[in-house]
Each structure stands twice: as C-alpha cells, then as structure tokens.
Design a protein around this motif. Sequence first.
Motif, mmCIF file in Angstrom:
data_model
loop_
_atom_site.group_PDB
_atom_site.id
_atom_site.type_symbol
_atom_site.label_atom_id
_atom_site.label_comp_id
_atom_site.label_asym_id
_atom_site.label_seq_id
_atom_site.Cartn_x
_atom_site.Cartn_y
_atom_site.Cartn_z
ATOM 1 N N GLY A 129 88.857 24.875 3.085
ATOM 2 C CA GLY A 129 88.088 24.590 4.291
ATOM 3 C C GLY A 129 87.308 25.787 4.795
ATOM 4 N N MET A 130 86.367 25.523 5.703
ATOM 5 C CA MET A 130 85.645 26.561 6.437
ATOM 6 C C MET A 130 85.693 26.168 7.900
ATOM 7 N N ALA A 131 86.207 27.070 8.735
ATOM 8 C CA ALA A 131 86.391 26.746 10.147
ATOM 9 C C ALA A 131 85.806 27.825 11.036
ATOM 10 N N SER A 132 85.180 27.399 12.134
ATOM 11 C CA SER A 132 84.734 28.334 13.168
ATOM 12 C C SER A 132 85.782 28.351 14.278
ATOM 13 N N ILE A 133 86.007 29.524 14.857
ATOM 14 C CA ILE A 133 87.012 29.725 15.901
ATOM 15 C C ILE A 133 86.297 30.223 17.149
ATOM 16 N N SER A 134 86.322 29.426 18.229
ATOM 17 C CA SER A 134 85.609 29.797 19.461
ATOM 18 C C SER A 134 86.578 29.757 20.647
ATOM 19 N N PRO A 135 87.098 30.919 21.060
ATOM 20 C CA PRO A 135 88.050 30.957 22.168
ATOM 21 C C PRO A 135 87.357 31.024 23.529
ATOM 22 N N ASN A 136 88.049 30.557 24.577
ATOM 23 C CA ASN A 136 87.521 30.768 25.925
ATOM 24 C C ASN A 136 87.995 32.125 26.442
ATOM 25 N N GLY A 137 87.620 32.459 27.658
ATOM 26 C CA GLY A 137 87.899 33.785 28.193
ATOM 27 C C GLY A 137 89.355 34.059 28.497
ATOM 28 N N MET A 138 90.197 33.045 28.478
ATOM 29 C CA MET A 138 91.621 33.215 28.777
ATOM 30 C C MET A 138 92.425 33.652 27.551
ATOM 31 N N VAL A 139 91.865 33.463 26.362
ATOM 32 C CA VAL A 139 92.585 33.713 25.114
ATOM 33 C C VAL A 139 92.545 35.201 24.771
ATOM 34 N N THR A 140 93.686 35.763 24.384
ATOM 35 C CA THR A 140 93.743 37.176 24.022
ATOM 36 C C THR A 140 93.234 37.392 22.593
ATOM 37 N N ALA A 141 92.958 38.648 22.277
ATOM 38 C CA ALA A 141 92.507 38.993 20.923
ATOM 39 C C ALA A 141 93.589 38.654 19.901
ATOM 40 N N GLU A 142 94.855 38.882 20.251
ATOM 41 C CA GLU A 142 95.953 38.573 19.336
ATOM 42 C C GLU A 142 96.047 37.069 19.079
ATOM 43 N N GLU A 143 95.872 36.272 20.124
ATOM 44 C CA GLU A 143 95.935 34.817 19.965
ATOM 45 C C GLU A 143 94.759 34.299 19.136
ATOM 46 N N THR A 144 93.602 34.923 19.329
ATOM 47 C CA THR A 144 92.443 34.552 18.511
ATOM 48 C C THR A 144 92.707 34.871 17.046
ATOM 49 N N ALA A 145 93.295 36.036 16.792
ATOM 50 C CA ALA A 145 93.633 36.424 15.414
ATOM 51 C C ALA A 145 94.648 35.458 14.806
ATOM 52 N N ASP A 146 95.586 34.997 15.623
ATOM 53 C CA ASP A 146 96.570 34.027 15.139
ATOM 54 C C ASP A 146 95.897 32.710 14.763
ATOM 55 N N ALA A 147 94.923 32.291 15.564
ATOM 56 C CA ALA A 147 94.190 31.056 15.251
ATOM 57 C C ALA A 147 93.406 31.197 13.955
ATOM 58 N N VAL A 148 92.786 32.364 13.762
ATOM 59 C CA VAL A 148 92.076 32.626 12.499
ATOM 60 C C VAL A 148 93.052 32.543 11.330
ATOM 61 N N ALA A 149 94.253 33.090 11.513
ATOM 62 C CA ALA A 149 95.266 33.062 10.448
ATOM 63 C C ALA A 149 95.693 31.631 10.126
ATOM 64 N N VAL A 150 95.826 30.804 11.153
ATOM 65 C CA VAL A 150 96.202 29.395 10.936
ATOM 66 C C VAL A 150 95.181 28.710 10.037
ATOM 67 N N PHE A 151 93.905 28.815 10.396
ATOM 68 C CA PHE A 151 92.874 28.089 9.656
ATOM 69 C C PHE A 151 92.490 28.787 8.347
ATOM 70 N N SER A 152 92.838 30.057 8.219
ATOM 71 C CA SER A 152 92.635 30.754 6.945
ATOM 72 C C SER A 152 93.701 30.384 5.926
ATOM 73 N N SER A 153 94.769 29.722 6.377
ATOM 74 C CA SER A 153 95.839 29.342 5.457
ATOM 75 C C SER A 153 95.407 28.213 4.526
ATOM 76 N N PHE A 154 94.289 27.567 4.832
ATOM 77 C CA PHE A 154 93.777 26.523 3.929
ATOM 78 C C PHE A 154 92.262 26.644 3.780
ATOM 79 N N GLY A 155 91.807 27.889 3.625
ATOM 80 C CA GLY A 155 90.386 28.152 3.430
ATOM 81 C C GLY A 155 89.970 29.451 4.078
ATOM 82 N N LYS A 156 88.837 29.426 4.752
ATOM 83 C CA LYS A 156 88.326 30.597 5.453
ATOM 84 C C LYS A 156 88.039 30.231 6.903
ATOM 85 N N ALA A 157 88.104 31.230 7.775
ATOM 86 C CA ALA A 157 87.836 31.020 9.196
ATOM 87 C C ALA A 157 87.161 32.256 9.767
#
Length: 266
Positions: A129-157
Amino acid sequence: MFKSIGVCGTGNMGQAIVKGLVASKAIAADHIYLYNIHREKAAALAEETGAVVVDSPLELAKRSQALIMGVKPNMMEKALASVRDGLSSDSVVISIAAGVSLESLAGYAGEATKIIRVMPNTPAMVGQGMASISPNGMVTAEETADAVAVFSSFGKAEVVDEKMIDAVCGLSGSGPAYVYLFIEALADGAVLEGMPRQMAYTFAAQTVLGAAKMVLKTGAHPGALKDAVCSPGGTTIEAVRTLEEGGFRAAAMNAVRASAEKNRNL
C-alpha cells in the motif's frame, strides 16, 4: 509504537491493516482489538491473526490507544458518536474515510481529540500500500511516527499536509485503477501479437512491478530510466513516440486531476 490499536470495521482495508501489523510484528496480536457490526467478520479475522474481538465500539475505544475508524464516510459521524465517550486524552483517532476532513472529524469526536487522517489504497491488501498521514495540531510527533509505522507495515507511508489530500487521492488513492487499465491495455497489445492472454497479463504485470521497483530502488528520475531503455532509432523510442502521439502523458495527468477534483467536491 502505540501500546494498543483498535480497528472499528473489518472490511478489506481493516483486514489489510490487521494482517500487516501482525505479519510485521509491529505490535503483539493480543494488543489489537476488533469491532464489527457483524461480529462474525471480526471473529474470523481474530481467529486468523490472534487479535481480540470486543463487544461494542465503546469498549473498543476504552481499550485502544490508537483507534482506526475503518467505516464508510457516510457512517463516520454515527461511528464516532458511538466511541466518543470511551476516548481519553491519550487516545488517537485515525480515520481512513475518503472526503472527511480533519475539521469534520473533530466536530464529530470533539475539538480536543487527537486525530490523524489517512488516505490508504487497495494494494495494502497485498502488503504494497501507499498511505498519506495527516495529523491535526493535537497529535504529537511521536504519535505521528507511530501512525507512519502502522501503515508502513503493509507498504509505504508519508506525512502529508492535509491540503495535499486531493492530490493524494488522485495519485495513489485512485492510481491503482489507472495502472490496472494500463496493464490490461499492454496485455491486449501482446494478445494482438499472438501471445496467450494469461501469459500476457503476467508479462505486463511483472513489467510494471519491475519498473516501479527501479524507480524506488535507484532514486533515478523516471525520464532518465526511460531514456536508458530507448536506443537511438530502436523499437522502444518508436513505441514511446506512439504513446506521446496518443496523448498518453496528458491523459494520465488529467486522470489525476479529475479524481482530485471529485474528492475536493465530496
């Protein structure tokens, strides 16, 4: 990685997410929680992966640090209303619904909610897969990185500003359909030249896969890779000339723009 992940909706994309996470060992299977309105669908996925089925959306929200909402866009408001009371200040809501903005999601879930809008695509079902990750202003950098890791587990993000989400929809969101059409057309050409159809599909699909990997692995400009295949006065440059005469490049660009425009007006 998130301590626990809930998946609300176990359709094709929900299944791809869970299977990708389990296969990559990014998180323990028993820290992945599932809810589906049709319990038997969630139960079947749980039996296959080791994830845990819960009985209600509220329980799902309470157990999950990251809550992935895999429901249809027209059901998102109702779905978020059903989990809202189970969210905590540490909860991160991840929406994979097309056409539902961060602003709308915050209106449904609460203005202080941490929300990430994701645009995945169907090749996630085969781990590409290919996924875009767009966080709102409440999300921390670490949480954004975790989301990237989730969607990178089955492709790229990749992290993408939400203002580019229409371009993402037009390119990677709708793009698989353009590529399938291209593969079919390539195969039709080979069939016209006498190749058996199933063999033609294999040759066409592997050619597209190999070319894509060349772009990703080498980092070279696609034009440079194209030039490397085109010998002076050869067969490939003759074929490229024919594609250019047929408006191939403009047709592809216009397809991306048409899809983006449609998404913009949803």
